[in-house]
Design a protein around this motif. Sequence first.
Motif, PDB file in Angstrom:
ATOM      1  N   GLN A  40       0.801  -1.223   0.000  1.00 29.89           N
ATOM      2  CA  GLN A  40       0.000   0.000   0.000  1.00 29.89           C
ATOM      3  C   GLN A  40       0.834   1.273   0.000  1.00 29.89           C
ATOM      4  O   GLN A  40       0.538   2.214  -0.753  1.00 29.89           O
ATOM      5  CB  GLN A  40      -0.964  -0.010   1.194  1.00 29.89           C
ATOM      6  N   ILE A  41       1.868   1.337   0.826  1.00 29.58           N
ATOM      7  CA  ILE A  41       2.661   2.568   0.892  1.00 29.58           C
ATOM      8  C   ILE A  41       3.431   2.823  -0.405  1.00 29.58           C
ATOM      9  O   ILE A  41       3.311   3.923  -0.987  1.00 29.58           O
ATOM     10  CB  ILE A  41       3.614   2.532   2.105  1.00 29.58           C
ATOM     11  N   SER A  67       2.768   1.797  -3.309  1.00 31.46           N
ATOM     12  CA  SER A  67       1.784   2.033  -4.358  1.00 31.46           C
ATOM     13  C   SER A  67       1.313   3.484  -4.359  1.00 31.46           C
ATOM     14  O   SER A  67       1.267   4.141  -5.408  1.00 31.46           O
ATOM     15  CB  SER A  67       0.584   1.093  -4.184  1.00 31.46           C
ATOM     16  N   ASN A  68       0.957   4.014  -3.182  1.00 28.28           N
ATOM     17  CA  ASN A  68       0.488   5.400  -3.134  1.00 28.28           C
ATOM     18  C   ASN A  68       1.604   6.398  -3.421  1.00 28.28           C
ATOM     19  O   ASN A  68       1.371   7.462  -4.004  1.00 28.28           O
ATOM     20  CB  ASN A  68      -0.139   5.694  -1.763  1.00 28.28           C
ATOM     21  N   ALA A  85      -3.390  -1.591  -4.234  1.00 27.19           N
ATOM     22  CA  ALA A  85      -3.286  -0.279  -4.883  1.00 27.19           C
ATOM     23  C   ALA A  85      -4.598   0.479  -4.845  1.00 27.19           C
ATOM     24  O   ALA A  85      -4.603   1.720  -4.836  1.00 27.19           O
ATOM     25  CB  ALA A  85      -2.846  -0.458  -6.342  1.00 27.19           C
ATOM     26  N   PRO A 125      -6.443   2.669  -0.840  1.00 24.92           N
ATOM     27  CA  PRO A 125      -5.721   3.894  -0.464  1.00 24.92           C
ATOM     28  C   PRO A 125      -5.531   4.835  -1.644  1.00 24.92           C
ATOM     29  O   PRO A 125      -5.536   6.054  -1.484  1.00 24.92           O
ATOM     30  CB  PRO A 125      -4.380   3.371   0.069  1.00 24.92           C
ATOM     31  N   GLY A 126      -5.387   4.265  -2.848  1.00 28.64           N
ATOM     32  CA  GLY A 126      -5.277   5.105  -4.033  1.00 28.64           C
ATOM     33  C   GLY A 126      -6.554   5.877  -4.305  1.00 28.64           C
ATOM     34  O   GLY A 126      -6.521   7.057  -4.685  1.00 28.64           O
ATOM     35  N   ALA A 166      -2.014   5.467   2.986  1.00 27.67           N
ATOM     36  CA  ALA A 166      -1.656   4.084   2.682  1.00 27.67           C
ATOM     37  C   ALA A 166      -1.210   3.348   3.939  1.00 27.67           C
ATOM     38  O   ALA A 166      -1.623   2.211   4.187  1.00 27.67           O
ATOM     39  CB  ALA A 166      -0.562   4.045   1.617  1.00 27.67           C
ATOM     40  N   ASN A 175      -4.160   2.666   6.414  1.00 30.01           N
ATOM     41  CA  ASN A 175      -5.021   1.596   5.914  1.00 30.01           C
ATOM     42  C   ASN A 175      -4.307   0.247   5.942  1.00 30.01           C
ATOM     43  O   ASN A 175      -4.891  -0.774   6.307  1.00 30.01           O
ATOM     44  CB  ASN A 175      -5.478   1.920   4.491  1.00 30.01           C
ATOM     45  N   ALA A 176      -3.011   0.246   5.589  1.00 32.36           N
ATOM     46  CA  ALA A 176      -2.249  -1.009   5.581  1.00 32.36           C
ATOM     47  C   ALA A 176      -2.077  -1.539   7.002  1.00 32.36           C
ATOM     48  O   ALA A 176      -2.277  -2.736   7.264  1.00 32.36           O
ATOM     49  CB  ALA A 176      -0.876  -0.786   4.943  1.00 32.36           C
TER      50      ALA A 176
END
Length: 492
Positions: free
Chosen positions: A108-109, A111-112, A161, A164-165, A418, A421-422
Motif C-alpha cells: 500500500q505505501i 503504491s500510493n 493499490a 488507499p489510491g 496508505a 489503511n495497511a
Amino acid sequence: MASSSPSLNEKEHDVGLEHQQSDVEADAQHTIDAEFGGHEARKKLEKKLLLKLDARMSILIVIYILNYIDRNNASAARLRGFEDDLHLKNQEFNTLLSILYVGYILMQIPSNMFLNYIGKPSIYLPCCMIVWGMISTLTGITKSFIGALLTRFFLGFVEAAFFPGALFLLSKWYKRSELGMRTAVLSCGSLISNAFGSLIASGILDGMEGRLGHAAWRWLFYIEGALTMFVAVLAIFILPDFPATSHTWLSPEEVRLAEKRMEEDVGVGDEGETEAGGQLHGLAMAFADWKVWWLALALTSLVVSLSFNAFFPTLSATMGYNSTITLLLCAPPWVFATLVAFAMCRHSDRTRERFWHIAIPLAFGIVGFIIAISTMNLAARYISLFLMAQSYAGFIIFLAWVSNSIVRPPSKRAVALAFINAFSQLGNIAGSYVWPKGWGPTYAHSYAICISTNGLCIIMCYVFKKHLERKNREFEAKEQAEGRPAGFRFLT
C-alpha cells in the motif's frame, strides 16, 4: 449621573463599522472570484465541476464492489468443493485467507507513493485492476494448495493499490467538507458487496456446476475475474487524473477552479509550494508524525471490532434457519447500514464535525454486541445484527477524518493514507481468529473482544479530537496576534 447605555452616535458608529467590514469582505470575495467572472459565475462553474467530477468518480464504487468480491470469493467457493478439489487440510484454508493481507499490507505505501509521483490514476488504478482480475481468474485453474497460495498472495499484493489510491484521489479533488459524503459513497461498495455478494455467488455456484467440464467454484473465479477486467478497461476512459494533470475533460477555467478550491480549503496549494523534498521526504514526514501512528492504532482497533463482517452468515445462522434463508437475512442489516452511513456522513459534512459522528454509531454497535451476548432470542439477535452493521458508518467517517487531518503536503498524505489503511489490516488478520467455532453459538467471548476494541477506538478518537481542538485554538490565537483573517482549521 452617567448613563451605562450606548449613545445614539455610538450605535450609528458601530453600525457603520459593521457595514464597512461587510463591504470589505464582499470586495475581497469578489476579487478572489474575479478570474471566474464573479461570485455567482463561480458558484455555477463550481456546481458544474462537481457534477462532472462525481459522474466520473462513481465508477470507483463499482471497482470497490469487484475488489471486495474478488477478495472474498474463496469463502463462497468453499461451499462447493474448493477445499476438496485442492486437497486442503488443517489450517490451509485459513492460511489462504490470511496470506492475502500480507501482500495487501506490504504494497500500500509504495503504491500510493508511486501514484502521487506519476499523477495518472486513470492509468495506474485500472492497470492494477486488470492484473488482479487476471490473477482472480487464474485461481480457477489451480490444482493444489501451493498454486492457490501464490494466487492469493499476489492478489492481495495488487489489490492493495486500489483503496488507499482511491482515498488519495478523492482528497486531491474534494474539499474537507465534501470528503465525508464521497468517502461514504465509495465505502458503500463494500457494504453493498456484503449485502449481495453471497447471493451473486450463490447464483453462479448453483447454475454453472459441470459446465464445459469445470466445477462451479472454478466458474466463480472465471466469471468474476473476467467481469473485473472488463470494468477495468472502461475505467481507463472514465477515471479522472489529478487537477494538475487533468486537461482532456475539463476546460482551463475548470482546472484552475479545481486547484483554487484546494488552495482555499487549507490555505496553501496542493503541488509545488508544498513539495520541498520529494517523495522520500513525504515518507519521512509521515512516519515522524505521531498522529499517523495514533490513527493507525485506532483504526486497527476498530477493524478488529468489525471482524464480525467476515462471519456475518455464521452469526445469522445462529438463529437456526436453513442456508438460503440465512443468506437472505444477511442483506437487510447491510442495506440499513448503507442508509445510516449516507445519513451520518452527509450530516457530518454539513456540520463539519467528525468525532461524535464516529462515536455514536460505534456506541450503538456496542449495544448490539451486548444484546447478542445477553440473549438467544431470535428477534433480539436479529436486531443486534442491524446495530452491529450500522457501526460501519463510524468506520467510513473515520477514513474521511484521516484525510482531513493529514492535509499537506500531498506526498505525506499519500503515505499516511496508505500506511494507516495497511496497518489496520493487522486487525483483519487478528479478527479472523476472534470467531472460533468452539465459542459458538453464543460467541460471548468474541463479542466481548469487539466491545473492548470498539471502546478503545472511541477513547483514542476522543483524545485525538481534544488535540485538534487545542491546535485550532493555537491557530486562532496566532491569527489574532498577527491581525490575519481566520484560516485553516482541523475538523474535530
